[in-house]
Write a protein that holds these residues in place. Structure first.
Motif, PDB file in Angstrom:
ATOM      1  N   VAL A  23       0.848  -1.197   0.000  1.00  0.00           N
ATOM      2  CA  VAL A  23       0.000   0.000   0.000  1.00  0.00           C
ATOM      3  C   VAL A  23       0.882   1.245   0.000  1.00  0.00           C
ATOM      4  CG1 VAL A  23      -1.628   1.361   1.378  1.00  0.00           C
ATOM      5  CG2 VAL A  23      -2.019  -1.084   1.063  1.00  0.00           C
ATOM      6  N   LEU A  24       1.892   1.257   0.858  1.00  0.00           N
ATOM      7  CA  LEU A  24       2.777   2.418   0.955  1.00  0.00           C
ATOM      8  C   LEU A  24       3.595   2.623  -0.317  1.00  0.00           C
ATOM      9  CD1 LEU A  24       3.935   1.892   4.638  1.00  0.00           C
ATOM     10  CD2 LEU A  24       2.465   3.728   3.770  1.00  0.00           C
ATOM     11  N   GLY A  29       3.629   6.550   0.003  1.00  0.00           N
ATOM     12  CA  GLY A  29       3.409   7.068   1.354  1.00  0.00           C
ATOM     13  C   GLY A  29       1.961   6.945   1.782  1.00  0.00           C
ATOM     14  N   THR A  30       1.598   7.751   2.776  1.00  0.00           N
ATOM     15  CA  THR A  30       0.272   7.624   3.393  1.00  0.00           C
ATOM     16  C   THR A  30      -0.696   8.752   3.040  1.00  0.00           C
ATOM     17  OG1 THR A  30       1.051   8.826   5.349  1.00  0.00           O
ATOM     18  CG2 THR A  30       1.233   6.416   5.405  1.00  0.00           C
ATOM     19  N   GLU A  31      -0.242   9.721   2.268  1.00  0.00           N
ATOM     20  CA  GLU A  31      -1.074  10.899   2.013  1.00  0.00           C
ATOM     21  C   GLU A  31      -2.383  10.529   1.307  1.00  0.00           C
ATOM     22  OE1 GLU A  31      -0.776  15.259  -0.129  1.00  0.00           O
ATOM     23  OE2 GLU A  31       1.039  14.132   0.281  1.00  0.00           O
ATOM     24  N   ASN A  32      -3.488  11.016   1.862  1.00  0.00           N
ATOM     25  CA  ASN A  32      -4.845  10.830   1.326  1.00  0.00           C
ATOM     26  C   ASN A  32      -5.346   9.397   1.342  1.00  0.00           C
ATOM     27  OD1 ASN A  32      -5.456  13.529   0.853  1.00  0.00           O
ATOM     28  ND2 ASN A  32      -4.382  13.496  -1.109  1.00  0.00           N
ATOM     29  N   ILE A  33      -4.673   8.493   2.052  1.00  0.00           N
ATOM     30  CA  ILE A  33      -5.145   7.109   2.147  1.00  0.00           C
ATOM     31  C   ILE A  33      -6.073   6.976   3.349  1.00  0.00           C
ATOM     32  CG2 ILE A  33      -4.480   4.715   2.610  1.00  0.00           C
ATOM     33  CD1 ILE A  33      -1.933   5.210   1.098  1.00  0.00           C
ATOM     34  N   ILE A  34      -7.180   6.271   3.115  1.00  0.00           N
ATOM     35  CA  ILE A  34      -8.126   5.949   4.181  1.00  0.00           C
ATOM     36  C   ILE A  34      -8.427   4.460   4.091  1.00  0.00           C
ATOM     37  CG2 ILE A  34     -10.494   6.256   4.984  1.00  0.00           C
ATOM     38  CD1 ILE A  34     -10.304   9.151   4.020  1.00  0.00           C
ATOM     39  N   LEU A  35      -8.351   3.764   5.216  1.00  0.00           N
ATOM     40  CA  LEU A  35      -8.694   2.343   5.262  1.00  0.00           C
ATOM     41  C   LEU A  35     -10.137   2.209   5.726  1.00  0.00           C
ATOM     42  CD1 LEU A  35      -5.489   0.981   7.046  1.00  0.00           C
ATOM     43  CD2 LEU A  35      -5.960   1.022   4.596  1.00  0.00           C
ATOM     44  N   LEU A  36     -10.925   1.412   5.010  1.00  0.00           N
ATOM     45  CA  LEU A  36     -12.325   1.211   5.364  1.00  0.00           C
ATOM     46  C   LEU A  36     -12.581  -0.290   5.425  1.00  0.00           C
ATOM     47  CD1 LEU A  36     -14.514   3.298   5.924  1.00  0.00           C
ATOM     48  CD2 LEU A  36     -15.238   3.100   3.552  1.00  0.00           C
ATOM     49  N   GLY A  37     -12.732  -0.815   6.644  1.00  0.00           N
ATOM     50  CA  GLY A  37     -12.935  -2.240   6.839  1.00  0.00           C
ATOM     51  C   GLY A  37     -14.390  -2.631   6.710  1.00  0.00           C
ATOM     52  N   ILE A  38     -14.641  -3.667   5.931  1.00  0.00           N
ATOM     53  CA  ILE A  38     -16.003  -4.176   5.745  1.00  0.00           C
ATOM     54  C   ILE A  38     -16.347  -5.059   6.936  1.00  0.00           C
ATOM     55  CG2 ILE A  38     -17.515  -5.556   4.274  1.00  0.00           C
ATOM     56  CD1 ILE A  38     -15.719  -4.711   1.900  1.00  0.00           C
ATOM     57  N   LYS A  39     -17.459  -4.709   7.614  1.00  0.00           N
ATOM     58  CA  LYS A  39     -17.858  -5.476   8.802  1.00  0.00           C
ATOM     59  C   LYS A  39     -18.081  -6.925   8.445  1.00  0.00           C
ATOM     60  CE  LYS A  39     -19.965  -2.034  11.735  1.00  0.00           C
ATOM     61  NZ  LYS A  39     -19.607  -2.398  13.064  1.00  0.00           N
ATOM     62  N   GLN A  50      -3.688  -0.752   9.664  1.00  0.00           N
ATOM     63  CA  GLN A  50      -3.353   0.590  10.155  1.00  0.00           C
ATOM     64  C   GLN A  50      -2.169   0.511  11.121  1.00  0.00           C
ATOM     65  OE1 GLN A  50      -5.790   2.275  13.260  1.00  0.00           O
ATOM     66  NE2 GLN A  50      -5.733   4.296  12.280  1.00  0.00           N
ATOM     67  N   ASP A  51      -2.175  -0.475  12.020  1.00  0.00           N
ATOM     68  CA  ASP A  51      -1.064  -0.648  12.966  1.00  0.00           C
ATOM     69  C   ASP A  51       0.245  -0.930  12.238  1.00  0.00           C
ATOM     70  OD1 ASP A  51      -2.736  -0.244  15.139  1.00  0.00           O
ATOM     71  OD2 ASP A  51      -2.974  -2.392  15.573  1.00  0.00           O
ATOM     72  N   LYS A  52       0.192  -1.787  11.218  1.00  0.00           N
ATOM     73  CA  LYS A  52       1.410  -2.119  10.450  1.00  0.00           C
ATOM     74  C   LYS A  52       1.940  -0.872   9.727  1.00  0.00           C
ATOM     75  CE  LYS A  52       1.245  -6.699  11.013  1.00  0.00           C
ATOM     76  NZ  LYS A  52       2.252  -7.457  11.746  1.00  0.00           N
ATOM     77  N   ILE A  53       1.048  -0.103   9.111  1.00  0.00           N
ATOM     78  CA  ILE A  53       1.460   1.121   8.416  1.00  0.00           C
ATOM     79  C   ILE A  53       2.053   2.110   9.405  1.00  0.00           C
ATOM     80  CG2 ILE A  53       0.576   3.155   7.193  1.00  0.00           C
ATOM     81  CD1 ILE A  53      -1.356   1.203   5.727  1.00  0.00           C
ATOM     82  N   SER A  54       1.452   2.217  10.575  1.00  0.00           N
ATOM     83  CA  SER A  54       1.943   3.116  11.618  1.00  0.00           C
ATOM     84  C   SER A  54       3.345   2.708  12.085  1.00  0.00           C
ATOM     85  CB  SER A  54       0.965   3.132  12.791  1.00  0.00           C
ATOM     86  OG  SER A  54       1.426   3.969  13.806  1.00  0.00           O
ATOM     87  N   GLN A  55       3.587   1.408  12.213  1.00  0.00           N
ATOM     88  CA  GLN A  55       4.911   0.917  12.612  1.00  0.00           C
ATOM     89  C   GLN A  55       5.963   1.252  11.558  1.00  0.00           C
ATOM     90  OE1 GLN A  55       4.529  -3.306  13.389  1.00  0.00           O
ATOM     91  NE2 GLN A  55       2.928  -2.971  14.916  1.00  0.00           N
ATOM     92  N   GLU A  57       5.700   3.737   8.988  1.00  0.00           N
ATOM     93  CA  GLU A  57       5.786   5.149   8.611  1.00  0.00           C
ATOM     94  C   GLU A  57       5.645   6.129   9.782  1.00  0.00           C
ATOM     95  OE1 GLU A  57       6.017   6.752   5.319  1.00  0.00           O
ATOM     96  OE2 GLU A  57       6.848   4.782   4.891  1.00  0.00           O
ATOM     97  N   SER A  58       5.254   5.646  10.945  1.00  0.00           N
ATOM     98  CA  SER A  58       4.976   6.510  12.102  1.00  0.00           C
ATOM     99  C   SER A  58       3.880   7.531  11.804  1.00  0.00           C
ATOM    100  CB  SER A  58       6.246   7.228  12.572  1.00  0.00           C
ATOM    101  OG  SER A  58       7.226   6.293  12.953  1.00  0.00           O
ATOM    102  N   VAL A  59       2.914   7.104  10.990  1.00  0.00           N
ATOM    103  CA  VAL A  59       1.761   7.932  10.644  1.00  0.00           C
ATOM    104  C   VAL A  59       0.513   7.083  10.862  1.00  0.00           C
ATOM    105  CG1 VAL A  59       0.531   9.098   8.759  1.00  0.00           C
ATOM    106  CG2 VAL A  59       3.019   9.261   8.911  1.00  0.00           C
TER     107      VAL A  59
END
Length: 174
Positions: A23-24, A29-39, A50-55, A57-59
């Motif tokens: 994804v990155l 990078g992360t600009e303008n990306i939104i994750l939307l999980g299907i229930k 989101q946690d993996k991306i945060s680890q 990119e620190s974003v």
């Protein structure tokens, strides 16, 4: 019925780490990306992504949920609900990455796109799935795939996540 494990907890985690990197890389990078999980399980996979991306990119990428039950084509006459998409960020002109556990016929993804496009206009919609098992009924493909598992139509893929099922595993029941 015979059941075998396709992915264990460590393999699920590695698949999500790889998907986060993809994804990155593809989006520079992360600009303008939104994750939307299907229930239901997609929302927990989106949180994990989101946690993996945060680890990496620190974003913290905005993450929300989408309930497609009012948009399914096998339940005509459903009423559309403003609460079907839960996120505290505007989706207009953003890159929405739909996240789900299993891609099968494509009908769930079509319903999710209908729900999104009913109320907003993202710049792009892409799809991240943990498992792609084939058998599409609609021309839909995933952009980010944890694992491709060719299956027979009568076989069943079960995704168990700790948040819902008290374990992390993907199994195939024949």
């Amino acid at each position: 019925m015979k059941q075998r494990t396709i992915l264990d907890e460590a393999q699920i985690s590695r698949s999500l780490t790889r998907m986060a990197h993809e994804v990155l890389e593809r989006n520079k990078g992360t600009e303008n990306i939104i994750l939307l999980g299907i229930k239901t399980r997609g929302e927990f996979l989106a949180d994990r992504l989101q946690d993996k991306i945060s680890q990496i990119e620190s974003v913290e990428v905005p993450t929300g949920t989408i309930d497609i039950s009012n948009y399914r084509d096998d339940k005509p006459g459903q009423t559309v609900n403003a609460e079907d998409i839960v996120i505290d960020t505007d989706l207009n002109d953003k890159h929405v990455v739909l996240v789900d556990d299993v891609l099968f016929t494509g009908r769930t993804i079509r319903a999710a796109m209908d729900a999104i496009l009913n109320s907003v206009r993202p710049s792009k919609i892409s799809l991240a799935v943990l498992i792609d098992r084939g058998h599409r009924e609609l021309p839909i493909r995933a952009d980010y795939v944890g694992k491709n598992i060719p299956t027979a139509k009568e076989e069943i893929i079960n995704v168990a996540l700790m948040e819902v099922d008290n374990e992390n595993a993907v199994t195939l029941t024949e």
